[in-house]
Design a protein around this motif. Structure first.
Motif, PDB file in Angstrom:
ATOM      1  N   ARG A   1       0.836  -1.206   0.000  1.00 46.31           N
ATOM      2  CA  ARG A   1       0.000   0.000   0.000  1.00 46.31           C
ATOM      3  C   ARG A   1       0.870   1.255   0.000  1.00 46.31           C
ATOM      4  N   THR A   2       0.379   2.260  -0.668  1.00 42.67           N
ATOM      5  CA  THR A   2       1.103   3.538  -0.736  1.00 42.67           C
ATOM      6  C   THR A   2       1.295   4.129   0.656  1.00 42.67           C
ATOM      7  N   SER A   3       0.325   3.945   1.536  1.00 43.48           N
ATOM      8  CA  SER A   3       0.441   4.487   2.900  1.00 43.48           C
ATOM      9  C   SER A   3       1.629   3.870   3.644  1.00 43.48           C
ATOM     10  N   GLN A   4       1.880   2.582   3.411  1.00 48.78           N
ATOM     11  CA  GLN A   4       3.027   1.923   4.059  1.00 48.78           C
ATOM     12  C   GLN A   4       4.339   2.485   3.526  1.00 48.78           C
ATOM     13  N   ILE A   5       4.379   2.732   2.242  1.00 49.04           N
ATOM     14  CA  ILE A   5       5.582   3.291   1.618  1.00 49.04           C
ATOM     15  C   ILE A   5       5.786   4.730   2.068  1.00 49.04           C
ATOM     16  N   SER A   6       4.706   5.483   2.169  1.00 47.09           N
ATOM     17  CA  SER A   6       4.811   6.876   2.621  1.00 47.09           C
ATOM     18  C   SER A   6       5.383   6.953   4.033  1.00 47.09           C
ATOM     19  N   THR A   7       4.953   6.053   4.887  1.00 51.66           N
ATOM     20  CA  THR A   7       5.486   6.009   6.256  1.00 51.66           C
ATOM     21  C   THR A   7       6.966   5.645   6.233  1.00 51.66           C
ATOM     22  N   ALA A   8       7.316   4.670   5.421  1.00 47.89           N
ATOM     23  CA  ALA A   8       8.730   4.273   5.307  1.00 47.89           C
ATOM     24  C   ALA A   8       9.576   5.427   4.778  1.00 47.89           C
ATOM     25  N   LEU A   9       9.055   6.150   3.787  1.00 42.59           N
ATOM     26  CA  LEU A   9       9.786   7.294   3.232  1.00 42.59           C
ATOM     27  C   LEU A   9       9.984   8.382   4.282  1.00 42.59           C
ATOM     28  N   LEU A  10       8.972   8.617   5.089  1.00 41.63           N
ATOM     29  CA  LEU A  10       9.090   9.617   6.153  1.00 41.63           C
ATOM     30  C   LEU A  10      10.192   9.218   7.138  1.00 41.63           C
ATOM     31  N   ASP A  11      10.206   7.936   7.518  1.00 40.54           N
ATOM     32  CA  ASP A  11      11.248   7.441   8.429  1.00 40.54           C
ATOM     33  C   ASP A  11      12.637   7.584   7.817  1.00 40.54           C
ATOM     34  N   LEU A  12      12.758   7.199   6.551  1.00 39.94           N
ATOM     35  CA  LEU A  12      14.053   7.272   5.857  1.00 39.94           C
ATOM     36  C   LEU A  12      14.503   8.719   5.674  1.00 39.94           C
ATOM     37  N   LYS A  13      13.543   9.588   5.444  1.00 38.75           N
ATOM     38  CA  LYS A  13      13.849  11.016   5.266  1.00 38.75           C
ATOM     39  C   LYS A  13      14.375  11.621   6.574  1.00 38.75           C
ATOM     40  N   LYS A  14      13.773  11.242   7.689  1.00 38.91           N
ATOM     41  CA  LYS A  14      14.217  11.745   8.995  1.00 38.91           C
ATOM     42  C   LYS A  14      15.662  11.352   9.296  1.00 38.91           C
ATOM     43  N   LYS A  15      16.066  10.184   8.795  1.00 40.20           N
ATOM     44  CA  LYS A  15      17.433   9.704   9.013  1.00 40.20           C
ATOM     45  C   LYS A  15      18.381  10.142   7.896  1.00 40.20           C
ATOM     46  N   LYS A  16      17.867  10.986   6.989  1.00 40.21           N
ATOM     47  CA  LYS A  16      18.656  11.542   5.884  1.00 40.21           C
ATOM     48  C   LYS A  16      19.170  10.465   4.913  1.00 40.21           C
ATOM     49  N   LEU A  17      18.345   9.435   4.715  1.00 38.46           N
ATOM     50  CA  LEU A  17      18.691   8.371   3.780  1.00 38.46           C
ATOM     51  C   LEU A  17      18.040   8.595   2.412  1.00 38.46           C
ATOM     52  N   VAL A  18      16.946   9.344   2.387  1.00 36.16           N
ATOM     53  CA  VAL A  18      16.303   9.740   1.130  1.00 36.16           C
ATOM     54  C   VAL A  18      15.926  11.216   1.227  1.00 36.16           C
ATOM     55  N   ILE A  19      15.742  11.831   0.063  1.00 41.42           N
ATOM     56  CA  ILE A  19      15.239  13.206   0.018  1.00 41.42           C
ATOM     57  C   ILE A  19      14.152  13.286  -1.046  1.00 41.42           C
ATOM     58  N   CYS A  20      13.271  14.249  -0.856  1.00 44.42           N
ATOM     59  CA  CYS A  20      12.257  14.548  -1.859  1.00 44.42           C
ATOM     60  C   CYS A  20      12.806  15.690  -2.702  1.00 44.42           C
ATOM     61  N   VAL A  21      12.877  15.480  -4.005  1.00 40.06           N
ATOM     62  CA  VAL A  21      13.501  16.485  -4.873  1.00 40.06           C
ATOM     63  C   VAL A  21      12.538  17.583  -5.298  1.00 40.06           C
ATOM     64  N   ASN A  22      11.231  17.356  -5.108  1.00 37.83           N
ATOM     65  CA  ASN A  22      10.245  18.384  -5.441  1.00 37.83           C
ATOM     66  C   ASN A  22       9.246  18.515  -4.293  1.00 37.83           C
ATOM     67  N   GLU A  23       9.755  18.910  -3.161  1.00 40.19           N
ATOM     68  CA  GLU A  23       9.015  18.989  -1.895  1.00 40.19           C
ATOM     69  C   GLU A  23       7.716  19.799  -1.982  1.00 40.19           C
ATOM     70  N   ASN A  24       7.668  20.807  -2.820  1.00 40.87           N
ATOM     71  CA  ASN A  24       6.491  21.675  -2.893  1.00 40.87           C
ATOM     72  C   ASN A  24       5.357  21.115  -3.748  1.00 40.87           C
ATOM     73  N   ALA A  25       5.600  20.024  -4.430  1.00 38.65           N
ATOM     74  CA  ALA A  25       4.557  19.413  -5.265  1.00 38.65           C
ATOM     75  C   ALA A  25       3.511  18.753  -4.366  1.00 38.65           C
ATOM     76  N   ARG A  26       2.249  18.982  -4.717  1.00 35.91           N
ATOM     77  CA  ARG A  26       1.170  18.333  -3.958  1.00 35.91           C
ATOM     78  C   ARG A  26       1.026  16.877  -4.378  1.00 35.91           C
TER      79      ARG A  26
END
Length: 87
Positions: free
Chosen positions: A43-68
């Motif tokens: 599910r996308t919700s599971q991936i979104s949570t994983a991305l948030l966790d990875l982002k907090k640890k500076k393992l991934v970044i969002c390259v277009n943060e302002n996009a809805r």
């Protein structure tokens, strides 16, 4: 980065199937959460949570943060370093 810090981050990723799948799926590309979810049959919700966790640890970044919609994520150098230790 010290070895113990690296191993701590590696453990943080490996303890979660979704974090591991997410990092492996992104690898050296740009991916949207929906693409990652589809490729891993999750599910996308599971991936979104994983991305948030990875982002907090500076393992991934969002390259277009302002996009809805259509946010794209990529691994940081640290994320790529951790990726080398994953099966």
């Amino acid at each position: 980065m010290k070895d113990n810090e690296l191993y701590e981050l590696l453990g943080f990723v490996k303890i979660s199937t979704y974090r591991t799948l997410t990092l492996k799926t992104i690898a050296n590309t740009l991916k949207m959460p929906s693409e990652i979810a589809k490729e891993n049959n999750t599910r996308t919700s599971q991936i979104s949570t994983a991305l948030l966790d990875l982002k907090k640890k500076k393992l991934v970044i969002c390259v277009n943060e302002n996009a809805r919609k259509g946010r794209l994520y990529k691994c940081t150098d640290l994320g790529l370093k951790i990726l080398k230790y994953l099966d």
